[in-house]
Design a protein around this motif. Structure first.
Motif, PDB file in Angstrom:
ATOM      1  N   GLY A  35      -9.883  -5.926  -0.189  1.00 30.90           N
ATOM      2  CA  GLY A  35      -9.226  -6.234   1.078  1.00 30.90           C
ATOM      3  C   GLY A  35      -8.169  -5.216   1.455  1.00 30.90           C
ATOM      4  O   GLY A  35      -7.266  -5.518   2.226  1.00 30.90           O
ATOM      5  N   TRP A  36      -8.276  -3.997   0.932  1.00 26.30           N
ATOM      6  CA  TRP A  36      -7.325  -2.929   1.261  1.00 26.30           C
ATOM      7  C   TRP A  36      -7.789  -2.245   2.536  1.00 26.30           C
ATOM      8  O   TRP A  36      -8.701  -1.436   2.520  1.00 26.30           O
ATOM      9  N   THR A  37      -7.151  -2.554   3.655  1.00 26.70           N
ATOM     10  CA  THR A  37      -7.528  -1.941   4.926  1.00 26.70           C
ATOM     11  C   THR A  37      -6.367  -1.240   5.615  1.00 26.70           C
ATOM     12  O   THR A  37      -6.580  -0.433   6.510  1.00 26.70           O
ATOM     13  N   LEU A  38      -5.143  -1.544   5.214  1.00 27.81           N
ATOM     14  CA  LEU A  38      -3.957  -0.909   5.794  1.00 27.81           C
ATOM     15  C   LEU A  38      -3.172  -0.282   4.656  1.00 27.81           C
ATOM     16  O   LEU A  38      -2.955  -0.926   3.620  1.00 27.81           O
ATOM     17  N   PHE A  39      -2.753   0.970   4.859  1.00 30.95           N
ATOM     18  CA  PHE A  39      -2.047   1.691   3.803  1.00 30.95           C
ATOM     19  C   PHE A  39      -0.725   2.243   4.311  1.00 30.95           C
ATOM     20  O   PHE A  39      -0.622   2.714   5.440  1.00 30.95           O
ATOM     21  N   ARG A  40       0.266   2.201   3.451  1.00 30.32           N
ATOM     22  CA  ARG A  40       1.529   2.907   3.632  1.00 30.32           C
ATOM     23  C   ARG A  40       1.279   4.277   2.995  1.00 30.32           C
ATOM     24  O   ARG A  40       1.000   4.374   1.810  1.00 30.32           O
ATOM     25  N   VAL A  41       1.345   5.334   3.787  1.00 29.53           N
ATOM     26  CA  VAL A  41       1.054   6.686   3.306  1.00 29.53           C
ATOM     27  C   VAL A  41       2.385   7.388   3.076  1.00 29.53           C
ATOM     28  O   VAL A  41       3.168   7.557   4.005  1.00 29.53           O
ATOM     29  N   THR A  42       2.617   7.788   1.826  1.00 30.68           N
ATOM     30  CA  THR A  42       3.898   8.359   1.450  1.00 30.68           C
ATOM     31  C   THR A  42       3.709   9.727   0.809  1.00 30.68           C
ATOM     32  O   THR A  42       2.854   9.894  -0.061  1.00 30.68           O
ATOM     33  N   ARG A  43       4.518  10.670   1.209  1.00 27.94           N
ATOM     34  CA  ARG A  43       4.525  11.996   0.579  1.00 27.94           C
ATOM     35  C   ARG A  43       5.333  11.882  -0.707  1.00 27.94           C
ATOM     36  O   ARG A  43       6.514  11.611  -0.681  1.00 27.94           O
ATOM     37  N   MET A  44       4.662  12.088  -1.830  1.00 35.70           N
ATOM     38  CA  MET A  44       5.340  12.022  -3.126  1.00 35.70           C
ATOM     39  C   MET A  44       5.906  13.387  -3.512  1.00 35.70           C
ATOM     40  O   MET A  44       7.027  13.484  -3.984  1.00 35.70           O
ATOM     41  N   THR A  45       5.103  14.421  -3.324  1.00 33.11           N
ATOM     42  CA  THR A  45       5.512  15.809  -3.544  1.00 33.11           C
ATOM     43  C   THR A  45       4.771  16.643  -2.513  1.00 33.11           C
ATOM     44  O   THR A  45       3.999  16.106  -1.714  1.00 33.11           O
ATOM     45  N   ASP A  46       4.964  17.947  -2.565  1.00 29.42           N
ATOM     46  CA  ASP A  46       4.225  18.821  -1.655  1.00 29.42           C
ATOM     47  C   ASP A  46       2.731  18.831  -1.968  1.00 29.42           C
ATOM     48  O   ASP A  46       1.937  19.307  -1.175  1.00 29.42           O
ATOM     49  N   ASP A  47       2.364  18.311  -3.133  1.00 25.64           N
ATOM     50  CA  ASP A  47       0.975  18.342  -3.592  1.00 25.64           C
ATOM     51  C   ASP A  47       0.344  16.967  -3.730  1.00 25.64           C
ATOM     52  O   ASP A  47      -0.783  16.850  -4.194  1.00 25.64           O
ATOM     53  N   ARG A  48       1.063  15.915  -3.366  1.00 22.33           N
ATOM     54  CA  ARG A  48       0.529  14.572  -3.594  1.00 22.33           C
ATOM     55  C   ARG A  48       0.969  13.599  -2.504  1.00 22.33           C
ATOM     56  O   ARG A  48       2.130  13.555  -2.110  1.00 22.33           O
ATOM     57  N   LEU A  49      -0.001  12.787  -2.077  1.00 27.34           N
ATOM     58  CA  LEU A  49       0.251  11.641  -1.198  1.00 27.34           C
ATOM     59  C   LEU A  49      -0.113  10.378  -1.958  1.00 27.34           C
ATOM     60  O   LEU A  49      -1.042  10.383  -2.769  1.00 27.34           O
ATOM     61  N   ASP A  50       0.586   9.299  -1.716  1.00 29.27           N
ATOM     62  CA  ASP A  50       0.197   7.995  -2.239  1.00 29.27           C
ATOM     63  C   ASP A  50      -0.211   7.106  -1.082  1.00 29.27           C
ATOM     64  O   ASP A  50       0.455   7.066  -0.042  1.00 29.27           O
ATOM     65  N   LEU A  51      -1.323   6.400  -1.277  1.00 28.63           N
ATOM     66  CA  LEU A  51      -1.812   5.421  -0.314  1.00 28.63           C
ATOM     67  C   LEU A  51      -1.583   4.051  -0.932  1.00 28.63           C
ATOM     68  O   LEU A  51      -2.316   3.628  -1.819  1.00 28.63           O
ATOM     69  N   ASP A  52      -0.533   3.384  -0.498  1.00 25.37           N
ATOM     70  CA  ASP A  52      -0.126   2.091  -1.042  1.00 25.37           C
ATOM     71  C   ASP A  52      -0.633   0.991  -0.115  1.00 25.37           C
ATOM     72  O   ASP A  52      -0.248   0.941   1.056  1.00 25.37           O
ATOM     73  N   PRO A  53      -1.514   0.118  -0.608  1.00 28.69           N
ATOM     74  CA  PRO A  53      -2.064  -0.913   0.283  1.00 28.69           C
ATOM     75  C   PRO A  53      -0.988  -1.887   0.753  1.00 28.69           C
ATOM     76  O   PRO A  53      -0.113  -2.284  -0.017  1.00 28.69           O
ATOM     77  N   VAL A  54      -1.051  -2.228   2.033  1.00 34.77           N
ATOM     78  CA  VAL A  54      -0.185  -3.256   2.608  1.00 34.77           C
ATOM     79  C   VAL A  54      -1.048  -4.510   2.663  1.00 34.77           C
ATOM     80  O   VAL A  54      -2.028  -4.558   3.406  1.00 34.77           O
ATOM     81  N   LEU A  55      -0.691  -5.485   1.858  1.00 35.57           N
ATOM     82  CA  LEU A  55      -1.511  -6.685   1.717  1.00 35.57           C
ATOM     83  C   LEU A  55      -0.940  -7.847   2.519  1.00 35.57           C
ATOM     84  O   LEU A  55       0.259  -7.876   2.812  1.00 35.57           O
ATOM     85  N   PRO A  56      -1.783  -8.816   2.862  1.00 35.97           N
ATOM     86  CA  PRO A  56      -1.273 -10.000   3.560  1.00 35.97           C
ATOM     87  C   PRO A  56      -0.148 -10.625   2.731  1.00 35.97           C
ATOM     88  O   PRO A  56      -0.236 -10.706   1.506  1.00 35.97           O
ATOM     89  N   GLY A  57       0.915 -11.002   3.409  1.00 32.46           N
ATOM     90  CA  GLY A  57       2.051 -11.598   2.717  1.00 32.46           C
ATOM     91  C   GLY A  57       3.041 -10.574   2.204  1.00 32.46           C
ATOM     92  O   GLY A  57       4.088 -10.927   1.683  1.00 32.46           O
ATOM     93  N   ASP A  58       2.726  -9.286   2.347  1.00 31.00           N
ATOM     94  CA  ASP A  58       3.660  -8.231   1.958  1.00 31.00           C
ATOM     95  C   ASP A  58       4.866  -8.361   2.873  1.00 31.00           C
ATOM     96  O   ASP A  58       4.741  -8.300   4.086  1.00 31.00           O
ATOM     97  N   ASP A  59       6.033  -8.541   2.295  1.00 30.52           N
ATOM     98  CA  ASP A  59       7.199  -8.807   3.131  1.00 30.52           C
ATOM     99  C   ASP A  59       7.946  -7.542   3.546  1.00 30.52           C
ATOM    100  O   ASP A  59       8.947  -7.623   4.226  1.00 30.52           O
ATOM    101  N   SER A  60       7.446  -6.349   3.174  1.00 31.82           N
ATOM    102  CA  SER A  60       8.103  -5.135   3.650  1.00 31.82           C
ATOM    103  C   SER A  60       7.695  -4.898   5.099  1.00 31.82           C
ATOM    104  O   SER A  60       6.573  -5.157   5.491  1.00 31.82           O
ATOM    105  N   GLU A  61       8.628  -4.428   5.876  1.00 33.95           N
ATOM    106  CA  GLU A  61       8.361  -4.221   7.295  1.00 33.95           C
ATOM    107  C   GLU A  61       7.613  -2.923   7.527  1.00 33.95           C
ATOM    108  O   GLU A  61       7.823  -1.941   6.836  1.00 33.95           O
ATOM    109  N   ILE A  62       6.763  -2.925   8.506  1.00 37.30           N
ATOM    110  CA  ILE A  62       6.082  -1.711   8.911  1.00 37.30           C
ATOM    111  C   ILE A  62       6.937  -1.055   9.980  1.00 37.30           C
ATOM    112  O   ILE A  62       7.147  -1.606  11.050  1.00 37.30           O
TER     113      ILE A  62
END
Length: 122
Positions: A35-62
């Motif tokens: 059920g991973w359809t929405l991702f928080r895309v974060t630059r970790m370094t100049d060479d890496r991105l992280d795609l963190d799934p935003v799940l239902p009930g995730d209380d962090s704001e977009i």
């Protein structure tokens, strides 16, 4: 709704074309099953991105203003995830291949320039 699924083991090659990353079939199937359809895309370094799934009930704001250095992107059924232009510029993500693997509940995306440090190279 999320489903219990086992993440695929290993590292997968993916194409970055036209501002988007084309998910490998194994990672796309895992995202669909989980059920991973929405991702928080974060630059970790100049060479890496992280795609963190935003799940239902995730209380962090977009926050789409970009003020918090985070970007969000949805994964459509075709498995091609758009990476916002401002973020692509920060990591020099162009027309290239990337490596993807699931690490600790996020999808790590490594740019080609770090392939050798991860043990992949000519």
């Amino acid at each position: 709704m999320t489903f219990e699924a086992e993440p695929p083991a290993g590292t997968f090659m993916a194409k970055a074309r036209g501002g988007a990353i084309h998910f490998p079939p194994a990672i796309k199937a895992f995202c669909t099953a989980s059920g991973w359809t929405l991702f928080r895309v974060t630059r970790m370094t100049d060479d890496r991105l992280d795609l963190d799934p935003v799940l239902p009930g995730d209380d962090s704001e977009i926050d789409e203003s970009g003020a918090n250095e985070e970007f969000h992107s949805s994964l459509p059924p075709d498995g091609v995830l758009w990476i916002p232009g401002a973020l692509r510029a920060q990591v020099s993500l162009g027309e290239q291949s990337v490596m993807m693997r699931i690490e600790g509940g996020v999808i790590a995306v490594y740019l080609r320039k770090v392939f050798e440090t991860l043990g992949f190279g000519p």
